[in-house]
Design a protein around this motif. Sequence first.
Motif, PDB file in Angstrom:
ATOM      1  N   ILE A   3       0.876  -1.167   0.000  1.00  0.00           N
ATOM      2  CA  ILE A   3       0.000   0.000   0.000  1.00  0.00           C
ATOM      3  C   ILE A   3       0.913   1.216   0.000  1.00  0.00           C
ATOM      4  CG2 ILE A   3      -1.764   1.324   1.215  1.00  0.00           C
ATOM      5  CD1 ILE A   3      -2.719  -1.253   2.516  1.00  0.00           C
ATOM      6  N   TYR A   4       0.741   2.076  -1.007  1.00  0.00           N
ATOM      7  CA  TYR A   4       1.598   3.252  -1.146  1.00  0.00           C
ATOM      8  C   TYR A   4       0.845   4.360  -1.852  1.00  0.00           C
ATOM      9  CZ  TYR A   4       5.558   6.159  -2.444  1.00  0.00           C
ATOM     10  OH  TYR A   4       6.424   7.205  -2.586  1.00  0.00           O
ATOM     11  N   PRO A   5       0.962   5.575  -1.412  1.00  0.00           N
ATOM     12  CA  PRO A   5       1.610   5.998  -0.175  1.00  0.00           C
ATOM     13  C   PRO A   5       0.632   5.938   0.987  1.00  0.00           C
ATOM     14  CG  PRO A   5       0.891   7.934  -1.381  1.00  0.00           C
ATOM     15  CD  PRO A   5       0.520   6.726  -2.212  1.00  0.00           C
ATOM     16  N   ILE A   6       1.205   5.920   2.184  1.00  0.00           N
ATOM     17  CA  ILE A   6       0.419   6.115   3.395  1.00  0.00           C
ATOM     18  C   ILE A   6       0.828   7.469   3.960  1.00  0.00           C
ATOM     19  CG2 ILE A   6       0.163   3.636   3.802  1.00  0.00           C
ATOM     20  CD1 ILE A   6       2.243   3.888   6.056  1.00  0.00           C
ATOM     21  N   THR A   9       3.523   7.210   8.689  1.00  0.00           N
ATOM     22  CA  THR A   9       3.506   5.843   9.220  1.00  0.00           C
ATOM     23  C   THR A   9       2.091   5.317   9.450  1.00  0.00           C
ATOM     24  OG1 THR A   9       3.606   6.607  11.514  1.00  0.00           O
ATOM     25  CG2 THR A   9       5.709   6.176  10.402  1.00  0.00           C
ATOM     26  N   MET A  10       1.091   6.089   9.096  1.00  0.00           N
ATOM     27  CA  MET A  10      -0.287   5.699   9.391  1.00  0.00           C
ATOM     28  C   MET A  10      -1.068   5.414   8.113  1.00  0.00           C
ATOM     29  SD  MET A  10      -0.461   5.771  12.694  1.00  0.00           S
ATOM     30  CE  MET A  10      -2.211   5.758  13.103  1.00  0.00           C
ATOM     31  N   THR A  82       3.719  -1.006   8.915  1.00  0.00           N
ATOM     32  CA  THR A  82       3.904   0.294   8.278  1.00  0.00           C
ATOM     33  C   THR A  82       5.363   0.711   8.379  1.00  0.00           C
ATOM     34  OG1 THR A  82       3.478   1.678  10.225  1.00  0.00           O
ATOM     35  CG2 THR A  82       1.554   0.983   8.910  1.00  0.00           C
ATOM     36  N   SER A  83       5.754   1.597   7.484  1.00  0.00           N
ATOM     37  CA  SER A  83       7.119   2.088   7.443  1.00  0.00           C
ATOM     38  C   SER A  83       7.125   3.605   7.395  1.00  0.00           C
ATOM     39  CB  SER A  83       7.824   1.559   6.192  1.00  0.00           C
ATOM     40  OG  SER A  83       9.044   2.233   5.975  1.00  0.00           O
ATOM     41  N   HIS A  84       8.137   4.213   7.992  1.00  0.00           N
ATOM     42  CA  HIS A  84       8.279   5.665   7.883  1.00  0.00           C
ATOM     43  C   HIS A  84       8.635   6.063   6.450  1.00  0.00           C
ATOM     44  CE1 HIS A  84      12.476   4.499   8.441  1.00  0.00           C
ATOM     45  NE2 HIS A  84      12.779   5.618   7.822  1.00  0.00           N
ATOM     46  N   GLY A  85       8.822   5.082   5.586  1.00  0.00           N
ATOM     47  CA  GLY A  85       9.029   5.333   4.160  1.00  0.00           C
ATOM     48  C   GLY A  85       7.736   5.518   3.406  1.00  0.00           C
ATOM     49  N   ASP A  86       6.657   5.789   4.122  1.00  0.00           N
ATOM     50  CA  ASP A  86       5.345   6.088   3.538  1.00  0.00           C
ATOM     51  C   ASP A  86       4.685   4.906   2.842  1.00  0.00           C
ATOM     52  OD1 ASP A  86       5.605   8.717   4.416  1.00  0.00           O
ATOM     53  OD2 ASP A  86       6.468   9.396   2.531  1.00  0.00           O
ATOM     54  N   PHE A  87       4.993   3.677   3.277  1.00  0.00           N
ATOM     55  CA  PHE A  87       4.324   2.522   2.694  1.00  0.00           C
ATOM     56  C   PHE A  87       3.970   1.521   3.776  1.00  0.00           C
ATOM     57  CE2 PHE A  87       8.780   1.296   2.615  1.00  0.00           C
ATOM     58  CZ  PHE A  87       8.775  -0.064   2.914  1.00  0.00           C
TER      59      PHE A  87
END
Length: 157
Positions: A3-6, A9-10, A82-87
């Motif tokens: 899932i991208y982008p988030i 982190t949410m 989730t990742s702080h890389g927006d995904f």
Amino acid sequence: MLIYPISYTMLGREQFGAVAEAAASVGDATAYLVPYGSLEADWAGTYDHRLVALEYTDYELEGTLVLEHLLYSPEGKWGVVTSHGDFALVGGTQTVIDAVRGGITADEELMTRAFVRDWRDIGRRGGEIGWLLPLLVHLYGEARTHELWSTEPGDAE
């Protein structure tokens, strides 16, 4: 599933709703929310485990900051990281993955190509992306990864 982008982190409201609907399809009304990473644990620890209702207002509590986290089935039927890389990555049975896909209006092909484009750009600017190709192979297989990687960054826009 990717899932991208988030939103940092949410999961967004629609993305969370898709996960919640998928969870409901396998009988889950709650999930564990587990932030991970801390400076003291060298980004390897988890903390503040809590059971949440699969309602967006329970997931994104006003006034709280949840960084990278796991959201997963109490029965082990599915999970999201989730990742702080927006995904975010979603795992589970094909039924769960199909239900998440069905609940997200973003075009999955465009979402995937944007993810690859953006992370390749991060790599070009010196960011660490050694994990990217193995992840893509895991998600899409060798042939699809080769096709995604060999497409010029502007081709999917």
